[in-house]
Write an enzyme that holds these catalytic residues in place. Structure first.
Site, PDB file in Angstrom:
ATOM      1  N   CYS A 124       0.819  -1.226   0.000  1.00 51.81           N
ATOM      2  CA  CYS A 124       0.000   0.000   0.000  1.00 51.81           C
ATOM      3  C   CYS A 124       0.849   1.271   0.000  1.00 51.81           C
ATOM      4  O   CYS A 124       0.336   2.360  -0.257  1.00 51.81           O
ATOM      5  CB  CYS A 124      -0.932   0.010   1.196  1.00 51.81           C
ATOM      6  N   HIS A 179      -3.089   7.490   2.355  1.00 49.20           N
ATOM      7  CA  HIS A 179      -3.529   6.185   1.862  1.00 49.20           C
ATOM      8  C   HIS A 179      -4.876   5.881   2.517  1.00 49.20           C
ATOM      9  O   HIS A 179      -5.047   6.090   3.723  1.00 49.20           O
ATOM     10  CB  HIS A 179      -2.486   5.132   2.231  1.00 49.20           C
ATOM     11  N   ASN A 237     -10.082   0.163   0.360  1.00 49.48           N
ATOM     12  CA  ASN A 237      -8.618   0.274   0.302  1.00 49.48           C
ATOM     13  C   ASN A 237      -8.144  -0.300  -1.039  1.00 49.48           C
ATOM     14  O   ASN A 237      -8.220  -1.506  -1.261  1.00 49.48           O
ATOM     15  CB  ASN A 237      -8.031  -0.505   1.479  1.00 49.48           C
TER      16      ASN A 237
HETATM   17  O1  UT7 Z   1      -3.308  -0.739   3.717  1.00 48.81           O
HETATM   18  C1  UT7 Z   1      -2.865  -1.506   4.760  1.00 48.81           C
HETATM   19  C2  UT7 Z   1      -3.859  -2.611   4.965  1.00 48.81           C
HETATM   20  N1  UT7 Z   1      -4.209  -2.875   6.290  1.00 48.81           N
HETATM   21  C3  UT7 Z   1      -5.059  -2.144   7.017  1.00 48.81           C
HETATM   22  O2  UT7 Z   1      -5.484  -1.099   6.637  1.00 48.81           O
HETATM   23  C4  UT7 Z   1      -5.482  -2.698   8.332  1.00 48.81           C
HETATM   24  C5  UT7 Z   1      -5.583  -1.728   9.449  1.00 48.81           C
HETATM   25  N2  UT7 Z   1      -6.496  -2.274  10.436  1.00 48.81           N
HETATM   26  C6  UT7 Z   1      -7.808  -1.981  10.426  1.00 48.81           C
HETATM   27  O3  UT7 Z   1      -8.272  -1.200   9.616  1.00 48.81           O
HETATM   28  C7  UT7 Z   1      -8.678  -2.587  11.514  1.00 48.81           C
HETATM   29  O4  UT7 Z   1      -7.869  -3.245  12.462  1.00 48.81           O
HETATM   30  C8  UT7 Z   1      -9.741  -3.571  10.937  1.00 48.81           C
HETATM   31  C9  UT7 Z   1     -10.795  -2.808  10.170  1.00 48.81           C
HETATM   32  C10 UT7 Z   1      -9.066  -4.587  10.033  1.00 48.81           C
HETATM   33  C11 UT7 Z   1     -10.440  -4.301  12.064  1.00 48.81           C
HETATM   34  O5  UT7 Z   1     -11.025  -3.373  12.962  1.00 48.81           O
HETATM   35  P1  UT7 Z   1     -10.809  -3.532  14.534  1.00 48.81           P
HETATM   36  O6  UT7 Z   1     -11.598  -2.478  15.171  1.00 48.81           O
HETATM   37  O7  UT7 Z   1      -9.325  -3.565  14.779  1.00 48.81           O
HETATM   38  O8  UT7 Z   1     -11.497  -4.918  14.821  1.00 48.81           O
HETATM   39  P2  UT7 Z   1     -10.864  -6.266  15.416  1.00 48.81           P
HETATM   40  O9  UT7 Z   1      -9.955  -6.899  14.420  1.00 48.81           O
HETATM   41  O10 UT7 Z   1     -10.328  -5.979  16.783  1.00 48.81           O
HETATM   42  O11 UT7 Z   1     -12.162  -7.141  15.554  1.00 48.81           O
HETATM   43  C12 UT7 Z   1     -13.214  -6.795  16.435  1.00 48.81           C
HETATM   44  C13 UT7 Z   1     -14.336  -7.797  16.258  1.00 48.81           C
HETATM   45  C14 UT7 Z   1     -13.878  -9.254  16.290  1.00 48.81           C
HETATM   46  O12 UT7 Z   1     -14.864  -9.998  16.976  1.00 48.81           O
HETATM   47  P3  UT7 Z   1     -14.657 -10.427  18.514  1.00 48.81           P
HETATM   48  O13 UT7 Z   1     -13.386 -11.240  18.523  1.00 48.81           O
HETATM   49  O14 UT7 Z   1     -14.512  -9.124  19.264  1.00 48.81           O
HETATM   50  O15 UT7 Z   1     -15.879 -11.181  18.798  1.00 48.81           O
HETATM   51  C15 UT7 Z   1     -13.866  -9.653  14.832  1.00 48.81           C
HETATM   52  O16 UT7 Z   1     -14.094 -11.039  14.648  1.00 48.81           O
HETATM   53  O17 UT7 Z   1     -14.959  -7.614  14.981  1.00 48.81           O
HETATM   54  C16 UT7 Z   1     -15.034  -8.867  14.303  1.00 48.81           C
HETATM   55  N3  UT7 Z   1     -14.967  -8.649  12.877  1.00 48.81           N
HETATM   56  C17 UT7 Z   1     -16.042  -8.433  12.097  1.00 48.81           C
HETATM   57  N4  UT7 Z   1     -17.344  -8.373  12.384  1.00 48.81           N
HETATM   58  C18 UT7 Z   1     -18.189  -8.130  11.362  1.00 48.81           C
HETATM   59  C19 UT7 Z   1     -13.853  -8.589  12.088  1.00 48.81           C
HETATM   60  N5  UT7 Z   1     -14.196  -8.352  10.815  1.00 48.81           N
HETATM   61  C20 UT7 Z   1     -15.550  -8.249  10.798  1.00 48.81           C
HETATM   62  C21 UT7 Z   1     -16.487  -8.010   9.782  1.00 48.81           C
HETATM   63  N6  UT7 Z   1     -17.789  -7.950  10.112  1.00 48.81           N
HETATM   64  N7  UT7 Z   1     -16.128  -7.820   8.498  1.00 48.81           N
END
Ligand code: UT7
Length: 327
Positions: free
Chosen positions: A114, A254, A284
């Site tokens: 990215c 980005h 993204n």
């Molecule tokens: O360009 C570089 C590429 N990478 C990135 O941009 C990644 C940067 N990271 C992020 O943008 C965020 O960390 C994410 C959007 C990927 C995730 O958001 P988060 O607030 O960090 O969520 P999390 O990973 O801590 O997950 C929280 C909960 C989890 O459930 P539990 O374990 O709390 O029950 C996940 O399983 O949200 C759940 N979850 C979802 N729920 C519904 C994860 N993905 C989804 C989804 N829909 N698509």
């Protein structure tokens, strides 16, 4: 003496097909509400099965050349930043060279995930600043939908396809690229990668069974790393350009997560209104995101001659970096 380098034209291209959060609700266990509140994304574009990365790159490049009033034969070098190349080789840039008819141009790809657009700008800048070339096309292009695991809700909701391009040319005026910062920490490589398909884990039944040909990401850790590294690189690049955060007119980050962009402007004490955001439409698009955003900013008429833009990115590697441009 090094020459100055300016952006003389921008262009972007997005596939027509729109995949909304509501469409995703029917495919995996997710919700429009979760995706919108956690990322800011409402929909993304998905290329049709006959479209490869070079097809998007060619369209973006043609528009950038038109806006720069340049003919394809005048291009000296084509750099394509991508992690979704058409093939392992030849480079996607070779297909672009053929597609736009840039018969005098050298062409190669760079891989910085990215951060690819910032890395591409830096490489293109060097060729012009040193006097080796006069007209360089830098393109960020991805068909990320091909490397996304559509059964993994942690990643598949985030990404989209598209391409953005700029034409770089020399300038002897007080304008253009003022400073660039590039950084890498290979110790964090495991946070974001496609482990299969290369020489480490070549394509075979085992690789496919373990779904190693798709993006694997520890999103939470990347998030924390992203905010800290973006703040650090932006401060550094502004200092190199002898500017302060309050001198910035536009931030073109980005487009990975609206919460990352909000945290960035908050930490830098920059008015959040100065951040260009289009993630709601495209998700993204990896190396393409900054090129697309720059092109939309140019066409929004919000960008005035002499204004200061800071653009910054982070991605797999992990890699990150920033660039200051006086428009
Ligand atoms: O360009 C570089 C590429 N990478 C990135 O941009 C990644 C940067 N990271 C992020 O943008 C965020 O960390 C994410 C959007 C990927 C995730 O958001 P988060 O607030 O960090 O969520 P999390 O990973 O801590 O997950 C929280 C909960 C989890 O459930 P539990 O374990 O709390 O029950 C996940 O399983 O949200 C759940 N979850 C979802 N729920 C519904 C994860 N993905 C989804 C989804 N829909 N698509």
């Amino acid at each position: 003496m090094l020459k100055g380098v300016k952006i003389s034209g921008t262009g972007s291209f997005l596939p027509d097909r729109i995949l909304t959060n509501h469409d995703l609700e029917k495919m995996i266990d997710t919700s429009d509400e979760w995706i919108k509140t956690r990322t800011g994304i409402c929909e993304r574009r998905i290329a049709d099965e006959n479209t490869a990365t070079s097809d998007l790159a060619i369209e973006a490049a043609k528009k950038a050349l038109k806006n720069a009033h340049k003919k394809p034969e005048e291009v000296d070098l084509i750099i394509v930043a991508t992690v979704t190349p058409d093939m392992i080789f030849p480079s996607t840039a070779c297909f672009v060279q053929r597609g736009i008819g840039a018969k005098h141009a050298a062409a190669f790809d760079i891989s910085a995930a990215c951060s690819g657009f910032i890395y591409g700008l830096a490489v293109g800048y060097q060729f012009i600043a040193s006097g080796m070339y006069d007209t360089v096309l830098v393109i960020g292009a991805e068909v990320y939908s091909r490397i996304v695991d559509w059964t993994d809700r942690n990643t598949c909701v985030l990404f989209g396809d598209g391409a953005g391009a700029v034409v770089l040319e020399p300038t002897n005026k007080d304008e253009g690229i003022l400073a660039i910062d590039l950084e890498t920490d290979g110790n964090t490589a495991e946070l974001l990668m496609v482990p299969g398909g290369g020489s480490r884990n070549p394509i075979c039944q085992k690789t496919l069974d373990h779904r190693l040909n798709f993006v694997k990401m520890k999103g939470n850790e990347v998030f924390k790393f992203a905010v800290n590294s973006l703040v650090k690189t932006t401060r550094k690049v502004l200092a190199k350009a002898k500017l302060k955060p309050e001198d910035v007119d536009h931030i073109v980050p980005h487009q990975a997560n609206v919460r990352i962009i909000d945290a960035l402007t908050k930490k830098l004490k920059i008015d959040p209104e100065k951040a260009f955001i289009n993630i709601e439409k495209y998700g993204n698009t990896s190396a393409a995101s900054i090129g697309i955003a720059l092109d939309e900013l140019v066409h929004s008429k919000k960008l005035k001659k002499g204004q200061i833009i800071v653009t910054n990115a982070f991605g797999g590697g992990l890699t990150w970096g920033a660039c200051v441009i006086k428009w």
